[in-house]
Design an enzyme around this catalytic site. Structure first.
Site, mmCIF file in Angstrom:
data_model
loop_
_atom_site.group_PDB
_atom_site.id
_atom_site.type_symbol
_atom_site.label_atom_id
_atom_site.label_comp_id
_atom_site.label_asym_id
_atom_site.label_seq_id
_atom_site.Cartn_x
_atom_site.Cartn_y
_atom_site.Cartn_z
ATOM 1 N N CYS A 47 0.895 -1.262 0.084
ATOM 2 C CA CYS A 47 -0.049 -0.085 -0.079
ATOM 3 C C CYS A 47 0.859 1.260 0.111
ATOM 4 C CB CYS A 47 -1.004 -0.041 1.222
ATOM 5 S SG CYS A 47 -1.783 1.308 1.298
ATOM 6 N N GLY A 185 -6.191 -5.608 -18.421
ATOM 7 C CA GLY A 185 -7.171 -5.663 -17.175
ATOM 8 C C GLY A 185 -7.764 -4.597 -16.917
ATOM 9 N N ALA A 325 -6.788 -1.941 1.738
ATOM 10 C CA ALA A 325 -5.815 -1.517 3.001
ATOM 11 C C ALA A 325 -6.687 -1.401 4.102
ATOM 12 C CB ALA A 325 -4.934 -0.107 2.466
ATOM 13 N N HIS A 449 -24.101 23.826 2.647
ATOM 14 C CA HIS A 449 -24.460 23.962 1.390
ATOM 15 C C HIS A 449 -23.297 25.113 0.886
ATOM 16 C CE1 HIS A 449 -26.510 24.934 -2.141
ATOM 17 N NE2 HIS A 449 -26.528 26.433 -1.761
HETATM 18 P P1 FAD Z 1 0.572 -5.797 2.105
HETATM 19 O O1 FAD Z 1 0.719 -4.363 1.969
HETATM 20 O O2 FAD Z 1 0.831 -6.656 0.755
HETATM 21 O O3 FAD Z 1 2.107 -5.968 2.931
HETATM 22 C C1 FAD Z 1 2.748 -7.268 3.057
HETATM 23 C C2 FAD Z 1 3.986 -7.344 3.472
HETATM 24 O O4 FAD Z 1 4.754 -8.634 3.918
HETATM 25 C C3 FAD Z 1 4.938 -6.458 2.621
HETATM 26 O O5 FAD Z 1 5.616 -5.513 2.836
HETATM 27 C C4 FAD Z 1 5.683 -7.901 2.290
HETATM 28 O O6 FAD Z 1 7.398 -7.374 1.695
HETATM 29 C C5 FAD Z 1 5.852 -8.532 3.505
HETATM 30 N N1 FAD Z 1 6.224 -9.958 3.405
HETATM 31 C C6 FAD Z 1 5.563 -10.972 2.790
HETATM 32 N N2 FAD Z 1 6.117 -12.224 2.860
HETATM 33 C C7 FAD Z 1 6.954 -12.138 3.886
HETATM 34 C C8 FAD Z 1 7.967 -12.969 4.195
HETATM 35 N N3 FAD Z 1 7.819 -14.249 3.976
HETATM 36 N N4 FAD Z 1 8.660 -12.461 5.404
HETATM 37 C C9 FAD Z 1 8.629 -11.043 5.698
HETATM 38 N N5 FAD Z 1 7.881 -10.091 4.820
HETATM 39 C C10 FAD Z 1 7.132 -10.595 4.108
HETATM 40 N N6 FAD Z 1 -6.067 -0.533 -1.265
HETATM 41 C C11 FAD Z 1 -6.741 0.448 -0.860
HETATM 42 O O7 FAD Z 1 -7.408 0.195 0.080
HETATM 43 N N7 FAD Z 1 -6.763 1.648 -1.523
HETATM 44 C C12 FAD Z 1 -6.024 1.801 -2.547
HETATM 45 O O8 FAD Z 1 -6.140 3.058 -3.216
HETATM 46 C C13 FAD Z 1 -5.419 0.927 -3.072
HETATM 47 N N8 FAD Z 1 -4.334 0.784 -4.119
HETATM 48 C C14 FAD Z 1 -3.613 0.139 -4.535
HETATM 49 C C15 FAD Z 1 -2.991 0.248 -5.653
HETATM 50 C C16 FAD Z 1 -1.940 -0.436 -6.224
HETATM 51 C C17 FAD Z 1 -0.979 -0.268 -7.465
HETATM 52 C C18 FAD Z 1 -1.855 -1.765 -5.536
HETATM 53 C C19 FAD Z 1 -1.044 -2.992 -6.191
HETATM 54 C C20 FAD Z 1 -2.663 -2.220 -4.539
HETATM 55 C C21 FAD Z 1 -3.631 -1.084 -4.107
HETATM 56 N N9 FAD Z 1 -4.464 -1.248 -2.879
HETATM 57 C C22 FAD Z 1 -5.208 -0.114 -2.532
HETATM 58 C C23 FAD Z 1 -4.524 -2.696 -2.229
HETATM 59 C C24 FAD Z 1 -3.667 -2.621 -1.035
HETATM 60 O O9 FAD Z 1 -2.317 -2.138 -1.272
HETATM 61 C C25 FAD Z 1 -3.517 -4.063 -0.298
HETATM 62 O O10 FAD Z 1 -4.796 -4.228 0.169
HETATM 63 C C26 FAD Z 1 -2.826 -3.678 1.114
HETATM 64 O O11 FAD Z 1 -1.730 -3.384 1.041
HETATM 65 C C27 FAD Z 1 -2.776 -5.051 1.827
HETATM 66 O O12 FAD Z 1 -2.391 -4.892 3.040
HETATM 67 P P2 FAD Z 1 -1.345 -6.119 3.818
HETATM 68 O O13 FAD Z 1 -0.916 -5.579 5.080
HETATM 69 O O14 FAD Z 1 -2.334 -7.413 3.765
HETATM 70 O O15 FAD Z 1 -0.265 -6.609 2.803
#
Ligand code: FAD
Length: 475
Positions: A47, A185, A325, A449
């Protein structure tokens, strides 16, 4: 590494995205000794580093460009924009840096120990860590919260290792402003990036296998977006897929198949693949801890975000759709509280979704298309922005606000908005759903408003038949 040297803690959080850091910070605030394991050099996950924040930074730049251009018709001409890509990239990186530094400071202030490396389960009470700086470590925990997120789906038939074929991370890096760009997509991420590159000057084609863009959003909302964007993109090909790709020296040559397919192969300078994301459930050694992972790679959880192993929780993208997020953050809080012995549950009535396109599309609670598919009886009211003084003043009156009601109680059960700032406006509908507000509650709430938010109060008045900002309802 022997267990004698292991880092020990009450709670170990794997992954420092919005889910993981929120869980770790809440756990620490509740007095638990917390370790946060992250393989990337900075906290914040997808995110903050390569998702929500950099994309919104670039979308803001895009909206400045398009709004300035649109105002030529209203007496203000700024001329053609001169775009310094290096400076824009540096601005975006600066925004991300400001936030990641802030997170690092907050982790320190809470005494959350950050371990930089890739973690995998050794068993149900420890992680093995391959440290980023080299070497290994072990983290022993009483409880764990898995927040390892998701990654972009790639298309195996596309040429490998060609810098002209990118995922969202590659597109956000702003490598160039391509003359011809293909977005594979038509979901939210693809359309947001298409909006950015179109504003920067690229000629964009979008290809989508389904019969519509932005799956999940009501079709009436998407129709407004499509009409407004009719001239922004070169071609939107629905019910069409990429059948083959050839990386030549001059460009990536793409062959299409389906209803909207052009007869000839098209050439592109940049191809963005945004066909969805897969959870990282298969990459964390879950089997060694006995954690159940489903066929798609999601870790299965209950309403306290507990996996089948009672002391291990999973949150965010890895724990199921929608991959957003704000869902991850709320789940993170629930998991940390449950790990601390509190009776917290994830019992949200709604999770809002926003496409930060131009115009924005936002929706919360039940969608009209879903209600219809279920054969449900429900009430509906629409306030067209063509009757909103503020929208007209902004020369952006193409949108509308829609509320959906329980037919018996008149409580708000869903809503959708298409128009500028829809993403900010949807929170009122989200709150109304969470609080069980009905049409009178929202209609009688005095909205300032002239604002776009008035359209929500007025939609509620429309439902009650008391709106004086529209022609009288037919009797
Ligand atoms: P993530 O943010 O994916 O974080 C997971 C973390 O775990 C990462 O930092 C990774 O490096 C770490 N990790 C993974 N495996 C391991 C391991 N084995 N050991 C150590 N570290 C590890 N969502 C919104 O709500 N609003 C938005 O506007 C939005 N815009 C987006 C735009 C784009 C281009 C993308 C790709 C996504 C967007 N999203 C948005 C989705 C959002 O980014 C995700 O839903 C959110 O980041 C999920 O959070 P999370 O904590 O589950 O995982």
């Amino acid at each position: 590494m022997s267990d004698a040297n292991a880092i020990t803690c009450d709670v170990a959080v794997l992954g420092a995205g919005p889910g993981g850091y929120s869980a770790a910070f809440r756990a620490a605030d509740l007095g638990l000794k917390t370790v946060l394991i992250e393989r990337a050099p900075t906290l914040g996950g997808v995110c903050l580093n390569v998702g929500c924040i950099p994309s919104k930074t670039l979308l803001h730049a895009a909206s400045l460009i398009t709004e300035a251009q649109a105002f030529r018709a209203h007496g203000i001409d700024f001329g053609s924009p001169r775009i310094d890509l290096d400076q824009l990239r540096a601005h975006k990186d600066g925004v991300v840096g400001k936030l990641t530094h802030g997170l690092a400071r907050m982790a320190k202030a809470r005494k959350v120990e950050v371990v930089q490396g890739t973690g995998t389960f050794r068993d149900a009470h420890s992680f093995d860590i391959a440290l980023t700086k080299g070497g290994t470590a072990a983290v022993r925990f009483e409880k764990a919260i898995v927040a390892a997120g998701s990654e972009a789906v790639s298309l195996p038939f596309l040429p490998k290792d060609d810098p002209r074929i990118v995922d969202s991370t590659g597109a956000l890096a702003l490598p160039q402003v391509p003359q011809r760009m293909l977005v594979i997509g038509g979901g939210i991420i693809g359309l947001e990036m298409a909006t950015v590159y179109a504003a920067l000057g690229s000629r964009i084609d979008i290809v989508e296998m389904l019969d519509g863009l932005m799956a999940g959003a009501d079709r009436d909302l998407v129709r407004v977006w499509q009409k407004h964007n009719a001239s922004r993109f070169n071609r939107i090909m629905l019910k069409t897929k990429v059948a083959g790709a050839n990386a030549k020296r001059d460009a990536i040559h793409i062959r299409f198949e389906g209803e909207g397919a052009p007869e000839i192969t098209e050439a592109y300078d940049l191809v963005l693949v945004s066909v969805g994301r897969v959870p990282n459930g298969r990459l964390i050694g879950a089997e060694r801890a006995g954690i159940a992972v489903d066929a798609r790679g999601f870790v299965t959880v209950d309403r306290q975000m507990r996996t089948n192993v009672r002391t291990i929780f999973a949150i965010g993208d890895i724990a199921g759709a929608p991959m957003l997020a704000h869902k991850a953050v709320h789940e993170g809080h629930v998991a940390a509280e449950a790990a601390a012995g509190k009776p917290s549950h994830f019992d949200a009535r709604q999770i809002p979704s926003v496409a930060y396109t131009d115009p924005e599309i936002a929706w919360a609670g039940r969608s009209e298309d879903d209600l219809k598919a279920d054969g449900a009886t429900f009430g509906k009211a629409v306030f067209p922005w063509a009757a909103s003084g503020r929208a007209i003043a902004m020369a952006r009156d193409e949108g509308f606000t829609k509320l959906l009601f329980d037919a018996d109680t008149h409580r708000i059960i869903g809503g959708g908005i298409v128009g500028v700032h829809a993403g900010d406006l949807i929170s009122e509908i989200a709150l109304a759903i969470e609080m069980g507000a009905d049409a009178v509650d929202v209609g009688k709430t005095i909205h300032p408003h002239p604002t776009l938010s008035e359209s929500i109060g007025m939609a509620a008045e429309v439902f009650e038949g008391v709106c004086t900002d529209l022609p009288p309802a037919k009797r």
